[in-house]
Each structure stands twice: as structure tokens, then as C-alpha cells.
Write an enzyme that holds these catalytic residues in place. Structure first.
Site, short mmCIF file in Angstrom:
data_model
loop_
_atom_site.label_atom_id
_atom_site.label_comp_id
_atom_site.label_asym_id
_atom_site.label_seq_id
_atom_site.Cartn_x
_atom_site.Cartn_y
_atom_site.Cartn_z
N GLY A 2 41.30 40.76 41.43
CA GLY A 2 42.42 40.04 40.85
C GLY A 2 43.12 40.80 39.75
O GLY A 2 44.03 40.27 39.12
N GLY A 38 45.21 42.90 40.17
CA GLY A 38 46.61 42.89 40.61
C GLY A 38 47.12 41.50 40.92
O GLY A 38 48.20 41.35 41.51
N THR A 88 45.19 44.89 48.39
CA THR A 88 46.26 45.21 47.43
C THR A 88 45.72 46.11 46.34
O THR A 88 44.59 45.91 45.88
CB THR A 88 46.81 43.90 46.82
N SER A 108 45.98 50.17 44.01
CA SER A 108 46.25 51.61 44.06
C SER A 108 45.22 52.37 44.88
O SER A 108 45.44 53.55 45.19
CB SER A 108 46.30 52.16 42.64
N ASP A 162 39.80 46.47 51.08
CA ASP A 162 40.44 46.11 49.82
C ASP A 162 39.74 46.81 48.66
O ASP A 162 38.58 47.25 48.80
CB ASP A 162 40.39 44.59 49.62
N GLY A 163 40.40 46.90 47.55
CA GLY A 163 39.81 47.44 46.34
C GLY A 163 39.06 46.38 45.56
O GLY A 163 38.91 45.24 46.01
N ALA A 164 38.58 46.76 44.39
CA ALA A 164 37.90 45.81 43.49
C ALA A 164 38.01 46.33 42.07
O ALA A 164 38.22 47.53 41.84
CB ALA A 164 36.44 45.62 43.89
N GLU A 167 43.76 37.68 48.84
CA GLU A 167 42.70 38.64 49.20
C GLU A 167 41.43 37.92 49.65
O GLU A 167 40.76 38.35 50.59
CB GLU A 167 42.39 39.55 48.00
C1 5RP Z 1 44.29 43.07 43.27
C2 5RP Z 1 42.89 43.55 43.33
C3 5RP Z 1 42.69 45.00 43.46
O1 5RP Z 1 41.98 45.23 44.64
C4 5RP Z 1 41.91 45.49 42.28
O2 5RP Z 1 42.65 45.17 41.12
C5 5RP Z 1 41.69 47.00 42.34
O3 5RP Z 1 42.90 47.65 42.19
P1 5RP Z 1 42.99 49.23 42.14
O4 5RP Z 1 42.54 49.75 43.48
O5 5RP Z 1 44.45 49.49 41.85
O6 5RP Z 1 42.10 49.72 41.02
O7 5RP Z 1 41.95 42.80 43.26
O8 5RP Z 1 44.35 41.70 43.03
#
Ligand code: 5RP
Length: 233
Positions: A106, A108, A40, A42, A92-94, A114
Site C-alpha cells: 500500500g 502506492g 503496482t 516501481s 506485485d511488489g511489497a 492489489e
Molecule cells: C502499491 C504497493 C507496492 O507494491 C509497494 O509500495 C512496493 O512498491 P515499489 O515496488 O515501488 O517499492 O503496495 O500499493
């Protein structure tokens, strides 16, 4: 805020470009026949977009309602974690990555789902722009999904572990729970803090992902895209 600005026609920033570059690079790791966990945010947004453009013969599971809606709108097949059973890869992102591949997630508020999805595979791939690399976890805050029964009691227990005042976000998770953030000084031992937080009744899940979960981190910056492979596992 940045997403809102983009909707109003603001030009893309170098960070936006980096997020797209790393997200798309991760999509190259997905081939026909794979069972894929979709994170989840961007950055992984661009992985999902790239998969939607290419439409490999895959089945996916999603870590949030937002990701489920995006992936299905692009024609990807999405089922529940129980239906998919196991995963060949999760992407996934971080919010933070430390030198030992420990993560804060987290931002998001999707970290519970996740973490479940990341734990379903040996190939957990993280996509970030350079700004997410930190010498130690902590400055972002530590997201917590908390049962809405005794949040003050939970917050007091977290503060006894060394957090400053725990804050509560003005939203809930997809699971209907509260989202709180702990504010620790730089974490010297993230896996130890992860275990301590996991032992507090009422915390559904926290946003520390131990580096042992992570296969690689794909990082994009102004110099291009590079991969950090976790050979300590
Ligand atoms: C959501 C997350 C996202 O992976 C994290 O916040 C990174 O988000 P982005 O890619 O928008 O910077 O952990 O719960």
C-alpha cells in the site's frame, strides 16, 4: 522523490538495479495462455516492461490506473478482474516482507485492488529488493484505505489496537477514498492484526497481506536474484 530525481537524470542506484532484476525475473514465469494479475509500483514496473518487450499471448488485469496505462501503452491486453474471471499468476511488489511471508503493501495506495487481484490466484509472486526484508512488519507503517465519512472515528479505533497517531496522506486512492497510515510497533501476529483491522467499520482495506496468500518472493540484491518459496502453505 527517487522517481523525480531519475527524471532529472540522476544515476541509477543499486536499489534501482535490484528492482529491475527481480521484476524482470518474475516476467520469466509468464507463458502463453496465462491470465496475469499485474501489481503496482516501481519494481513490478519492470515485470510489465519485460512482458511488453516479449509480448506473450496473455490477458492481464491491472491493480491501478497507473499499471493499466503502462500495460496498455506497451501493447498488453488488459481487462477488468470480472472479465478475466480467474488468474494463473499475479505479480506485485511489497513494502515489507517478514520471515513468514507476511507482507505490508500500500505504499502506492493501491492495496485494495492489489489484494483483490492477489486473492484471485494460488500463485501470488512478490518482487522486492533486499531492503524490503524485515524481521517483523511495522516500521514502514500500515496503509489503510478509509471511507471519507468518519476518518477520525476510524483512526481512534485503529489507535485503540496499539497504533501511534494515525496519519493521513495528501492523496486519494484510485477508488476516491482516503489513504491513512497506522504506526504499530513490530507486529508479532500480522494475521491477527489483519483480522482486527478488517473488523473496523470504515476501513475499506488494510495493507497487511497474510503469508498464506504468497507463493514465493523473488528478492534481488547485490549478490544477485534468489527465490524464497513459501512451503508453509
Ligand atoms: C502499491 C504497493 C507496492 O507494491 C509497494 O509500495 C512496493 O512498491 P515499489 O515496488 O515501488 O517499492 O503496495 O500499493
Amino acid at each position: 522523490m527517487r522517481d523525480a530525481a531519475r527524471r532529472m537524470g540522476a544515476p541509477r542506484t543499486p536499489q534501482d538495479e535490484a528492482k529491475e532484476a527481480t521484476g524482470r525475473r518474475a516476467a520469466d514465469m509468464v507463458v502463453d495462455g496465462m491470465r496475469v494479475g499485474l501489481g503496482t509500483g516501481s519494481t513490478v514496473h519492470w515485470t510489465i516492461v519485460a512482458l511488453g518487450e516479449r509480448r506473450p499471448d496473455i490477458v492481464c488485469t491491472a491493480t491501478s490506473v497507473q499499471t493499466h496505462e503502462l500495460a496498455t501503452s506497451l501493447g498488453l491486453r488488459v481487462v477488468t478482474p470480472d472479465e478475466i474471471g480467474g488468474l494463473d499468476i499475479a505479480i506485485d511488489g511489497a513494502d515489507e516482507v517478514d520471515p513468514r511471508f507476511n507482507l505490508t503493501k500500500g505504499g502506492g495506495a493501491a492495496h485494495t485492488r492489489e489484494k483483490i487481484v492477489a486473492a484471485m490466484t494460488d500463485r501470488f509472486v512478490v518482487v522486492v529488493d533486499e531492503s524490503k526484508l524485515v524481521p517483523a512488519l511495522g516500521p514502514f507503517g500500515t496503509p489503510l484505505e478509509v471511507l471519507d465519512f468518519a476518518p477520525g472515528t476510524v483512526a481512534a479505533a485503529v489507535e485503540r489496537l496499539g497504533s501511534g497517531p494515525v496519519t493521513t496522506r495528501d492523496r486519494r486512492t484510485d477508488n476516491g477514498n482516503l489513504v491513512m497510515d497506522a504506526h504499530f510497533p513490530a507486529l508479532e501476529d500480522p494475521p491477527a492484526m489483519a483480522a482486527a483491522l478488517a473488523a473496523i467499520p470504515g476501513i475499506v482495506e488494510h495493507g497487511i497481506f497474510p503469508g498464506s496468500m504468497v507463493e514465493r518472493v523473488i528478492v534481488a540484491g547485490t549478490d544477485g536474484v534468489r527465490e524464497l518459496v513459501n512451503d508453509r502453505r
